[in-house]
Design a protein around this motif. Structure first.
Motif, PDB file in Angstrom:
ATOM      1  N   VAL A 215       0.860  -1.192   0.000  1.00  0.00           N
ATOM      2  CA  VAL A 215       0.000   0.000   0.000  1.00  0.00           C
ATOM      3  C   VAL A 215       0.894   1.240   0.000  1.00  0.00           C
ATOM      4  N   ASP A 216       0.647   2.147  -0.919  1.00  0.00           N
ATOM      5  CA  ASP A 216       1.362   3.429  -1.002  1.00  0.00           C
ATOM      6  C   ASP A 216       2.879   3.258  -0.916  1.00  0.00           C
ATOM      7  N   SER A 237       9.993   5.277  -9.627  1.00  0.00           N
ATOM      8  CA  SER A 237       8.768   6.070  -9.781  1.00  0.00           C
ATOM      9  C   SER A 237       8.964   7.099 -10.882  1.00  0.00           C
ATOM     10  N   ARG A 245       7.239   9.311   1.217  1.00  0.00           N
ATOM     11  CA  ARG A 245       6.209   9.278   2.265  1.00  0.00           C
ATOM     12  C   ARG A 245       6.449  10.422   3.253  1.00  0.00           C
ATOM     13  N   GLN A 438       5.115   3.224  -7.079  1.00  0.00           N
ATOM     14  CA  GLN A 438       4.247   3.711  -5.993  1.00  0.00           C
ATOM     15  C   GLN A 438       2.971   4.342  -6.559  1.00  0.00           C
ATOM     16  N   LEU A 439       3.089   5.074  -7.673  1.00  0.00           N
ATOM     17  CA  LEU A 439       1.901   5.720  -8.243  1.00  0.00           C
ATOM     18  C   LEU A 439       0.923   4.681  -8.786  1.00  0.00           C
ATOM     19  N   ARG A 442      -0.847   3.010  -5.898  1.00  0.00           N
ATOM     20  CA  ARG A 442      -1.921   3.885  -5.383  1.00  0.00           C
ATOM     21  C   ARG A 442      -3.165   3.806  -6.264  1.00  0.00           C
ATOM     22  N   HIS A 443      -2.953   3.836  -7.563  1.00  0.00           N
ATOM     23  CA  HIS A 443      -4.114   3.835  -8.471  1.00  0.00           C
ATOM     24  C   HIS A 443      -4.940   2.555  -8.339  1.00  0.00           C
ATOM     25  N   LYS A 446      -7.006   2.639  -5.363  1.00  0.00           N
ATOM     26  CA  LYS A 446      -8.047   3.660  -5.480  1.00  0.00           C
ATOM     27  C   LYS A 446      -9.226   3.132  -6.321  1.00  0.00           C
TER      28      LYS A 446
END
Ligand code: NOJ
Length: 679
Positions: A215-216, A237, A245, A438-439, A442-443, A446
């Protein structure tokens, strides 16, 4: 002064090299049943490491822990112990759906808090959870003024495998993403691997390296650094450092499932246990079920996603699938290609997709109502082409539309070549990068949490790897994340004959897979034939677990093979219990599962290209009951290399828990069995 300082540096360097092996054990703990134990060590220069023994024998030698940072000196060296605590935990939790209803979470936790003396006194905790069947550990960053923003370039985490071994793995960072063919090689010869990475040591011990609760944070690849030593490599990234973070945070768990044999790896619930409990509350709206759909015809190239004379998701054709689903008891009908935007080169941009506008020949409200009248639901579809900004802009409206029409599960897709996913950068400019950065991480989450707001379950294709987040977000029901059956339609090469026997002990250790099994016609586009017998297609429903399972073949093909089709109609997708009866990575596997909603058991067995005789003791059945076994087996001369791949024998026997069935699997074959108690 200058001279004294150089002398001191020299002395320190000398001490470092001379004492490189002078380690001090600062903490140790064993699993509840004393099977595994972990030692945490600090060497003279203050570098941190850990090592693992199984039944007293080293399995992971001294392996480093730490980080390289982009905005501060490295978190490596200079560490001193602040505090260590150990505690025992034992609880059982219930899964809303899964391979088993109840999961025991039994571990000893070892918490080691360290401080980097004389280097800003930055603190870090390393937390180990030690189970009898594996280990997870993670780093915890406290909120501290010396390191409020953490920019991680790379983790220094190592896994020094203590024996030579054979590895089953896929390369990381390559263009097909997770859809690489699964390779077999000496561990010492792998390059950079994705996880789960499965290793069989010389003494037979099996270890699977993976991570839990991603996560993240950036996904972890494993790079072979020397000999049998692996090092974490965080996915770069598009925004700069791999991970950024703020304040306190924890990394994902770095996991090692460790067992006597391959079966033991699959039986371990380590990855799920290391995830947080359900955060969605009541999830009774998540319905494990099977679906059919407008799909295989596109992969066979007899239909198209885009508009035109061969447009497959048209109203009449979809009605045909709805009627078929209603007649044979499937809950869902997948509708790929109903929405506008498929005309462009969508796998290289995905800019034209509308997630709310249908092609003129597809009547969404009418079909949703028609399906409802027949007790069927449409399964939605969102292909994004890996264009996250375009998708995120429309996501809420897209889910809202589906919810309005009673669509409660969505298959999403992110077709693109790895490394070219599109993201919105922090500066508002388009960026390109890895789906498991990481992006990307996150997506994907989400998309799942936004879907949950509309009570929609998600089945992600071209996903980030599974790390057990279904425990926390039970609407993340399935995903692809490996070569699915579609490769048998157009893949070059198609899936190998040992694919399923490898998948179970690699990709499937991470979680459910939408494998799209059950193609009884055994033929792909342009006459390509499957490396499978028909019986194996049935067994795959049991062997490759997915709560949302597609019966992928065309309706007319199912009607051509009614006897085989009966198993596909009967087999459930939600289980009270699961037992791996036998298995060897890449060779064969037999799995028994108990239906969550009846007293029935189901067995699936698959083999590679070898013909096999496997004993199946029925001790999993209730003692004292008699069962009817409906057996779907390879015919005596069945063989995946000839037209005899269709040789299927369906027969019945009465059995009890005392019986042992002798399963005969043809080359490339399998066997599927349903056991129902006699009333
Ligand atoms: C790839 C997926 O795996 C497949 O199932 C789907 O049909 C296509 N993308 C189109 O979205």
């Amino acid at each position: 002064m200058q001279l004294r300082r150089s002398a001191a540096i020299l002395a320190a360097t000398f001490a470092l090299s001379v004492n490189a092996w002078a380690q001090q054990v600062i903490a140790k703990a064993a699993s509840p049943g004393q099977v595994l134990d972990v030692e945490v060590q600090i060497e003279n220069g203050g570098k941190l490491g850990y090592a693992v023994k199984r039944n007293g024998k080293q399995v992971i030698g001294l392996s480093r822990l730490g980080f390289n940072l982009a905005n501060a000196p490295k978190l490596d060296g200079g560490f001193a112990l602040l505090k260590q605590t150990a505690s025992l935990h034992d609880s059982t939790w219930e899964q809303p759906w899964g391979e088993r209803q109840f999961v025991r979470n039994h571990y000893r936790e070892l918490r080691v808090e360290v401080e980097q003396k004389n280097r800003g006194n930055r603190r870090l905790a390393i937390v180990f959870r030690i189970y009898d069947d594996g280990i997870g550990f993670r780093y915890e960053f406290p909120d501290q003024p010396q390191l409020r923003d953490t920019e991680i370039i790379d983790e220094l985490t190592e896994f020094a495998v203590a024996q030579k071994g054979t590895a089953w793995w896929i390369p990381a960072g390559e263009l097909p993403g997770l859809e690489e063919e699964i390779r077999t090689s000496p561990l010492s010869e792998i390059g950079t691997a994705n996880t789960p990475l499965t290793v069989r040591l010389e003494d037979g011990t099996h270890i699977a390296f993976h991570e839990a609760a991603l996560v993240d944070y950036a996904s972890m690849w494993l790079r072979k650094v020397d000999g049998q030593k692996l090092r974490a490599q965080l996915v770069a990234s598009p925004n700069g450092p791999a991970v950024v973070r703020h304040g306190a945070f924890t990394t994902p768990w770095r996991t090692m499932q460790i067992a006597d044999n391959a079966a033991g790896l699959y039986m371990s619930d380590l990855v799920l246990n290391l995830n947080e409990p359900n955060k969605l509350g009541d999830v009774s709206w998540v319905k494990p079920s099977k679906f059919v759909g407008v799909w295989w015809e596109m992969h066979l190239q007899s239909g198209t996603w885009n508009a035109g004379p061969k447009h497959a998701a048209n109203t009449a054709n979809t009605k045909r699938y709805i009627d078929f689903a209603a007649k044979y008891g499937f809950r869902g009908v997948l509708v790929e290609g109903w929405n506008k935007g498929w005309e462009s080169d969508w796998g290289h941009g995905g800019a034209d997709f509308s997630f709310t506008e249908s092609y003129p020949d597809f009547d969404l409200p009418g079909l949703a109502a028609y399906a409802k009248s027949k007790g069927v639901r449409l399964v939605g579809h969102h292909e994004t082409g890996g264009n996250l900004p375009a998708y995120e802009k429309q996501m809420d409206a897209a889910y809202k539309l589906y919810a309005k029409h009673g669509v409660d599960s969505v298959k999403s897709g992110y077709v693109h070549e790895a490394g070219s996913m599109q993201f919105m950068g922090e500066d508002g400019k388009l960026r390109y990068g890895h789906y498991d950065s990481q992006l990307g991480v996150r997506h994907f989450l989400k998309a799942v949490t936004e879907a949950a707001k509309y009570r929609i379950a998600v089945d992600t294709h071209e996903p980030v790897k599974d790390t057990g987040l279904r425990r926390t977000y039970p609407n993340w029901v399935s995903r692809e994340g490996a070569r699915g059956v579609e490769y048998n339609a157009w893949g070059n090469p198609p899936n190998a004959v040992d694919h399923e026997a490898k998948l179970v002990f690699t990709r499937m250790l991470s979680g459910p897979m939408d494998y799209t099994p059950g193609v009884l016609s055994l033929v792909g586009a342009e006459g390509k034939v499957f490396n499978s017998t028909q019986a194996k297609q049935l067994a795959n429903f049991v062997v490759i677990y997915s709560p949302l399972a597609m019966a992928a073949d065309l309706p007319e093909n199912y009607e051509k093979y009614p006897a085989a089709f009966k198993f596909i109609r009967d087999v459930p997708t939600d289980w009270a219990d699961t037992r791996v009866v036998n298995g060897a990575v890449g060779e064969y596997v037999t799995i028994a599962r108990k239906d969550r909603n009846s007293q029935d058991w189901y067995v699936g067995a698959v083999t590679d290209g070898e013909k096999r005789a496997l004993a199946l003791p029925l001790s999993f059945l209730d003692a004292g009951k008699t069962y009817v076994a409906e057996i779907y087996r390879d015919g005596d001369a069945a063989d995946y290399r000839s037209e005899r791949r269709f040789d299927l024998v369906v027969e019945q026997r009465r059995v009890t828990a005392k019986d042992v069935l002798q399963l005969q699997l043809a080359p490339g074959g399998g066997q599927a069995i349903r056991f129902s108690p006699v009333r």
